[in-house]
Design a protein around this motif. Structure first.
Motif, PDB file in Angstrom:
ATOM      1  N   VAL A 285       0.873  -1.175   0.000  1.00  0.00           N
ATOM      2  CA  VAL A 285       0.000   0.000   0.000  1.00  0.00           C
ATOM      3  C   VAL A 285       0.913   1.229   0.000  1.00  0.00           C
ATOM      4  O   VAL A 285       1.887   1.269   0.772  1.00  0.00           O
ATOM      5  CB  VAL A 285      -0.921   0.037   1.238  1.00  0.00           C
ATOM      6  CG1 VAL A 285      -1.963   1.144   1.109  1.00  0.00           C
ATOM      7  CG2 VAL A 285      -1.594  -1.302   1.467  1.00  0.00           C
ATOM      8  N   VAL A 286       0.615   2.202  -0.848  1.00  0.00           N
ATOM      9  CA  VAL A 286       1.462   3.403  -0.932  1.00  0.00           C
ATOM     10  C   VAL A 286       0.607   4.668  -0.851  1.00  0.00           C
ATOM     11  O   VAL A 286      -0.597   4.629  -1.101  1.00  0.00           O
ATOM     12  CB  VAL A 286       2.294   3.421  -2.245  1.00  0.00           C
ATOM     13  CG1 VAL A 286       3.222   2.228  -2.332  1.00  0.00           C
ATOM     14  CG2 VAL A 286       1.390   3.470  -3.482  1.00  0.00           C
ATOM     15  N   GLY A 287       1.243   5.782  -0.524  1.00  0.00           N
ATOM     16  CA  GLY A 287       0.561   7.080  -0.497  1.00  0.00           C
ATOM     17  C   GLY A 287      -0.431   7.184   0.645  1.00  0.00           C
ATOM     18  O   GLY A 287      -0.294   6.525   1.686  1.00  0.00           O
ATOM     19  N   GLU A 288      -1.460   7.992   0.413  1.00  0.00           N
ATOM     20  CA  GLU A 288      -2.427   8.260   1.486  1.00  0.00           C
ATOM     21  C   GLU A 288      -3.230   7.037   1.893  1.00  0.00           C
ATOM     22  O   GLU A 288      -3.815   7.024   2.970  1.00  0.00           O
ATOM     23  CB  GLU A 288      -3.377   9.383   1.063  1.00  0.00           C
ATOM     24  CG  GLU A 288      -2.871  10.727   1.473  1.00  0.00           C
ATOM     25  CD  GLU A 288      -3.876  11.833   1.240  1.00  0.00           C
ATOM     26  OE1 GLU A 288      -5.006  11.579   0.825  1.00  0.00           O
ATOM     27  OE2 GLU A 288      -3.488  12.987   1.488  1.00  0.00           O
ATOM     28  N   ALA A 289      -3.310   6.025   1.056  1.00  0.00           N
ATOM     29  CA  ALA A 289      -3.986   4.787   1.460  1.00  0.00           C
ATOM     30  C   ALA A 289      -3.206   4.137   2.607  1.00  0.00           C
ATOM     31  O   ALA A 289      -3.781   3.457   3.455  1.00  0.00           O
ATOM     32  CB  ALA A 289      -4.100   3.827   0.281  1.00  0.00           C
ATOM     33  N   ALA A 290      -1.887   4.361   2.652  1.00  0.00           N
ATOM     34  CA  ALA A 290      -1.051   3.774   3.715  1.00  0.00           C
ATOM     35  C   ALA A 290      -1.000   4.687   4.938  1.00  0.00           C
ATOM     36  O   ALA A 290      -1.163   4.236   6.070  1.00  0.00           O
ATOM     37  CB  ALA A 290       0.364   3.529   3.182  1.00  0.00           C
ATOM     38  N   ALA A 291      -0.761   5.983   4.717  1.00  0.00           N
ATOM     39  CA  ALA A 291      -0.653   6.931   5.833  1.00  0.00           C
ATOM     40  C   ALA A 291      -1.010   8.314   5.334  1.00  0.00           C
ATOM     41  O   ALA A 291      -0.537   8.729   4.271  1.00  0.00           O
ATOM     42  CB  ALA A 291       0.775   6.944   6.386  1.00  0.00           C
ATOM     43  N   MET A 292      -1.829   9.003   6.093  1.00  0.00           N
ATOM     44  CA  MET A 292      -2.177  10.370   5.717  1.00  0.00           C
ATOM     45  C   MET A 292      -1.620  11.351   6.724  1.00  0.00           C
ATOM     46  O   MET A 292      -2.003  11.340   7.896  1.00  0.00           O
ATOM     47  CB  MET A 292      -3.691  10.525   5.629  1.00  0.00           C
ATOM     48  CG  MET A 292      -4.079  11.976   5.612  1.00  0.00           C
ATOM     49  SD  MET A 292      -5.513  12.348   4.670  1.00  0.00           S
ATOM     50  CE  MET A 292      -5.284  14.122   4.464  1.00  0.00           C
ATOM     51  N   ALA A 293      -0.683  12.181   6.263  1.00  0.00           N
ATOM     52  CA  ALA A 293      -0.087  13.196   7.146  1.00  0.00           C
ATOM     53  C   ALA A 293      -0.921  14.464   7.063  1.00  0.00           C
ATOM     54  O   ALA A 293      -1.487  14.782   6.015  1.00  0.00           O
ATOM     55  CB  ALA A 293       1.338  13.484   6.706  1.00  0.00           C
ATOM     56  N   ASP A 294      -0.982  15.191   8.156  1.00  0.00           N
ATOM     57  CA  ASP A 294      -1.741  16.439   8.147  1.00  0.00           C
ATOM     58  C   ASP A 294      -1.200  17.378   7.066  1.00  0.00           C
ATOM     59  O   ASP A 294       0.016  17.479   6.882  1.00  0.00           O
ATOM     60  CB  ASP A 294      -1.620  17.115   9.523  1.00  0.00           C
ATOM     61  CG  ASP A 294      -2.525  18.320   9.600  1.00  0.00           C
ATOM     62  OD1 ASP A 294      -3.688  18.129   9.969  1.00  0.00           O
ATOM     63  OD2 ASP A 294      -2.072  19.434   9.260  1.00  0.00           O
ATOM     64  N   PRO A 295      -2.105  18.089   6.345  1.00  0.00           N
ATOM     65  CA  PRO A 295      -1.644  18.975   5.265  1.00  0.00           C
ATOM     66  C   PRO A 295      -0.615  20.004   5.725  1.00  0.00           C
ATOM     67  O   PRO A 295       0.255  20.392   4.957  1.00  0.00           O
ATOM     68  CB  PRO A 295      -2.920  19.681   4.812  1.00  0.00           C
ATOM     69  CG  PRO A 295      -4.051  18.881   5.327  1.00  0.00           C
ATOM     70  CD  PRO A 295      -3.565  18.037   6.447  1.00  0.00           C
ATOM     71  N   MET A 296      -0.720  20.454   6.992  1.00  0.00           N
ATOM     72  CA  MET A 296       0.208  21.487   7.440  1.00  0.00           C
ATOM     73  C   MET A 296       1.663  21.013   7.460  1.00  0.00           C
ATOM     74  O   MET A 296       2.590  21.816   7.394  1.00  0.00           O
ATOM     75  CB  MET A 296      -0.187  21.969   8.840  1.00  0.00           C
ATOM     76  CG  MET A 296       0.414  23.313   9.144  1.00  0.00           C
ATOM     77  SD  MET A 296      -0.025  23.879  10.748  1.00  0.00           S
ATOM     78  CE  MET A 296      -0.431  25.561  10.410  1.00  0.00           C
ATOM     79  N   THR A 297       1.872  19.712   7.520  1.00  0.00           N
ATOM     80  CA  THR A 297       3.247  19.191   7.525  1.00  0.00           C
ATOM     81  C   THR A 297       3.891  19.336   6.143  1.00  0.00           C
ATOM     82  O   THR A 297       5.104  19.273   6.029  1.00  0.00           O
ATOM     83  CB  THR A 297       3.275  17.684   7.894  1.00  0.00           C
ATOM     84  OG1 THR A 297       2.615  16.937   6.859  1.00  0.00           O
ATOM     85  CG2 THR A 297       2.603  17.400   9.221  1.00  0.00           C
ATOM     86  N   ALA A 298       3.068  19.483   5.093  1.00  0.00           N
ATOM     87  CA  ALA A 298       3.553  19.531   3.697  1.00  0.00           C
ATOM     88  C   ALA A 298       4.423  18.317   3.380  1.00  0.00           C
ATOM     89  O   ALA A 298       5.339  18.393   2.566  1.00  0.00           O
ATOM     90  CB  ALA A 298       4.304  20.829   3.416  1.00  0.00           C
ATOM     91  N   ASN A 299       4.130  17.205   4.030  1.00  0.00           N
ATOM     92  CA  ASN A 299       4.929  15.995   3.811  1.00  0.00           C
ATOM     93  C   ASN A 299       4.184  14.944   2.986  1.00  0.00           C
ATOM     94  O   ASN A 299       4.740  13.904   2.642  1.00  0.00           O
ATOM     95  CB  ASN A 299       5.339  15.405   5.180  1.00  0.00           C
ATOM     96  CG  ASN A 299       6.265  14.217   5.037  1.00  0.00           C
ATOM     97  OD1 ASN A 299       5.865  13.084   5.274  1.00  0.00           O
ATOM     98  ND2 ASN A 299       7.495  14.465   4.617  1.00  0.00           N
ATOM     99  N   GLY A 300       2.914  15.223   2.613  1.00  0.00           N
ATOM    100  CA  GLY A 300       2.099  14.204   1.947  1.00  0.00           C
ATOM    101  C   GLY A 300       2.674  13.750   0.612  1.00  0.00           C
ATOM    102  O   GLY A 300       2.744  12.553   0.334  1.00  0.00           O
ATOM    103  N   VAL A 301       3.098  14.712  -0.203  1.00  0.00           N
ATOM    104  CA  VAL A 301       3.613  14.356  -1.534  1.00  0.00           C
ATOM    105  C   VAL A 301       4.945  13.618  -1.398  1.00  0.00           C
ATOM    106  O   VAL A 301       5.174  12.599  -2.057  1.00  0.00           O
ATOM    107  CB  VAL A 301       3.731  15.623  -2.414  1.00  0.00           C
ATOM    108  CG1 VAL A 301       4.499  15.327  -3.688  1.00  0.00           C
ATOM    109  CG2 VAL A 301       2.340  16.156  -2.735  1.00  0.00           C
ATOM    110  N   THR A 302       5.799  14.112  -0.516  1.00  0.00           N
ATOM    111  CA  THR A 302       7.081  13.422  -0.290  1.00  0.00           C
ATOM    112  C   THR A 302       6.827  11.984   0.162  1.00  0.00           C
ATOM    113  O   THR A 302       7.433  11.044  -0.356  1.00  0.00           O
ATOM    114  CB  THR A 302       7.908  14.172   0.786  1.00  0.00           C
ATOM    115  OG1 THR A 302       8.335  15.401   0.209  1.00  0.00           O
ATOM    116  CG2 THR A 302       9.126  13.391   1.242  1.00  0.00           C
TER     117      THR A 302
END
Ligand SMILES: Cc1cc2nc3c(=O)[nH]c(=O)nc-3n(C[C@H](O)[C@H](O)[C@H](O)COP(=O)(O)OP(=O)(O)OC[C@H]3O[C@@H](n4cnc5c(N)ncnc54)[C@H](O)[C@@H]3O)c2cc1C
Length: 425
Positions: A285-302
């Motif tokens: 599982v990859v991306g937000e299906a695996a883990a969703m970081a809060d948008p304020m961290t700006a770490n989602g795309v990384t």
């Protein structure tokens, strides 16, 4: 499954390694994609996919992000800029990153995937067949049954295909939140992300983002707890009205609101969370299906790009075997969970919740969060922890910071309670 940024990146890695790749994505266009302010680790991950930063800037897919500015309602503000020392040897870290126009970036990534021979199927996975922990086939809305030796779930936080199928353990962070955002034309380009934050009525932080996705266009979004939005809806406010009311609290947006007669608003509700064990014998599982970081961290795309690279690498290495190696899987699971927990726990404890923020002040709380978050994110990029030792060592350091934040939070809560008791007596 899923042709968002994580799915497309996984497709490219797998196709480049010579695998035959089919990507199942229901949407024909890439509307409503968010995740526009990238952290300092993302440009290198995009470069590996064939999208170097100078090309993205030249083709007006991205603008430079040189800093983050936090502004408060009382007019005070602070710039967060990576230290110059990071740019010098031996670190040689690139001191700028980017804001991206996600529709244009999505098109560019799709074109690379298609050029690599990836087949795109416009369809939706509706059921997953499994046996003994393996995924054997997926069924789609158009009635196809698709079998493959390997599967990648990149279906995002909404669908969560494999986490739901295998009932994966989940850790949730903070309350349900709602994000609403729109795009405005502006005459000038600011090469940085600006965040406007205030403590909501409950003491839990709410914030507005301003992200220049093009030289003449900004994305403006408002993030608040779902309960706060629900309350306003119950009072009869429309979602548009709530958005405009929030923006009107900041002078910066006054003329933008006046200039636009109609706003085309995007809305999304979400809950930050991290799944355990995001890989199986023949799936990851990859991306937000695996883990969703809060948008304020700006770490989602990384995170999405890292998961895609590391998850694909597991498959490529095991392509001539029947299943993924147990140790490799366990280390992948650990890294996804450790990083997701670190970012979510850090931002919730230090910034969103009241005790630490109220004690040290919101601007200093920004430093308390930013310095370890940026540093450890860059360390990840440099170290590329993969094996047992580096994965565990890196995870241990992250857990020390989490424990530190929790302890300080407890201390601040006790001090606050003691102060209140003193006040009463
Ligand atoms: C409000 C908000 C602001 C954000 N801001 C930032 C930011 O500034 N910086 C940052 O780095 N990150 C940010 N993020 C996070 C970032 O947007 C995500 O981490 C990233 O886009 C996740 O990509 P993904 O490919 O995993 O998921 P998605 O982009 O959600 O892609 C999932 C894909 O799967 C498809 N799909 C769904 N169901 C199925 C199905 N059943 N079968 C097949 N396909 C399916 C969907 O159509 C979609 O295309 C933000 C997130 C939110 C919510």
């Amino acid at each position: 499954m899923g042709g968002g940024i994580a799915g497309m990146a996984a497709c490219i890695h797998l196709a480049k390694a010579g695998l035959q790749v089919l990507c199942i994505e229901p949407q024909a266009d890439l509307g409503q994609t968010v995740g526009e302010s990238l952290d300092w680790s993302a440009p290198d991950l995009l470069r590996v996919l064939g999208l170097p930063m100078d090309q993205l800037i030249r083709e007006e897919i991205a603008t430079y992000k040189r800093h983050v500015t936090l502004k408060l309602r009382d007019g005070s503000s602070r710039h967060y800029i990576p230290g110059d020392w990071l740019g010098r040897p031996p670190y040689n870290v690139e001191l700028k990153t980017m804001h991206v126009d996600r529709t244009r970036l999505g098109e560019a990534i799709r074109n690379i995937a298609l050029a690599q021979g990836v087949t795109l199927a416009q369809d939706r996975v509706v059921a997953v067949e499994s046996a003994g922990g393996r995924v054997t086939a997926v069924n789609t809305a158009t009635g196809r049954r698709i079998c493959s030796p390997w599967f990648v779930d990149a279906s995002g936080a909404g669908a969560n295909l494999f986490p739901r199928t295998f009932k994966l353990r989940v850790h949730e962070y903070g309350p349900k939140k709602v994000a609403m955002w729109a795009y405005f034309r502006v005459p000038e380009l600011i090469e940085g992300t600006t965040l406007y934050a205030d403590r909501g009525n409950s003491g839990y932080m709410q914030w507005v983002w301003e992200i220049p996705i093009r030289a003449d266009m900004i994305s403006v979004g408002y993030v608040a707890p779902g309960e706060a939005i629900k309350l306003k809806r119950q009072q009869g406010m429309t979602v548009d009205g709530i958005f405009k009311e929030k923006l009107a609290q900041y002078p910066r947006f006054e003329h933008l609101l006046n200039a636009e007669s109609e706003i085309s608003l995007c809305v999304r509700s979400f809950r930050c969370r991290v799944h355990g064990k995001v890989s199986g014998p023949n799936w990851v599982v990859v991306g937000e299906a695996a883990a969703m970081a809060d948008p304020m961290t700006a770490n989602g795309v990384t995170a999405a790009l890292r998961h895609a690279a590391e998850g694909s690498d597991l498959i490529v290495r095991a392509r001539h075997r029947r299943q993924l190696p147990i140790l490799g899987r366990a280390m992948y699971d650990r890294r996804v969970a450790d990083v997701g927990k670190f970012f979510n726990c850090g931002i919730e404890t230090v910034l969103y919740e009241g005790p630490i923020r109220d004690r040290v002040g919101a601007l200093t709380a920004g430093d308390v969060y930013t310095v370890p978050a940026w540093t450890l994110n860059l360390v990840y990029s440099r170290l590329r922890p993969k094996g047992l030792v580096l994965t565990l060592l890196y995870g241990f350091v992250l857990s020390l910071f989490r424990a530190g934040a929790k302890l300080y939070d407890r201390y601040c809560r006790r001090r606050e309670t003691a102060r209140e008791l003193c006040g009463q007596s």
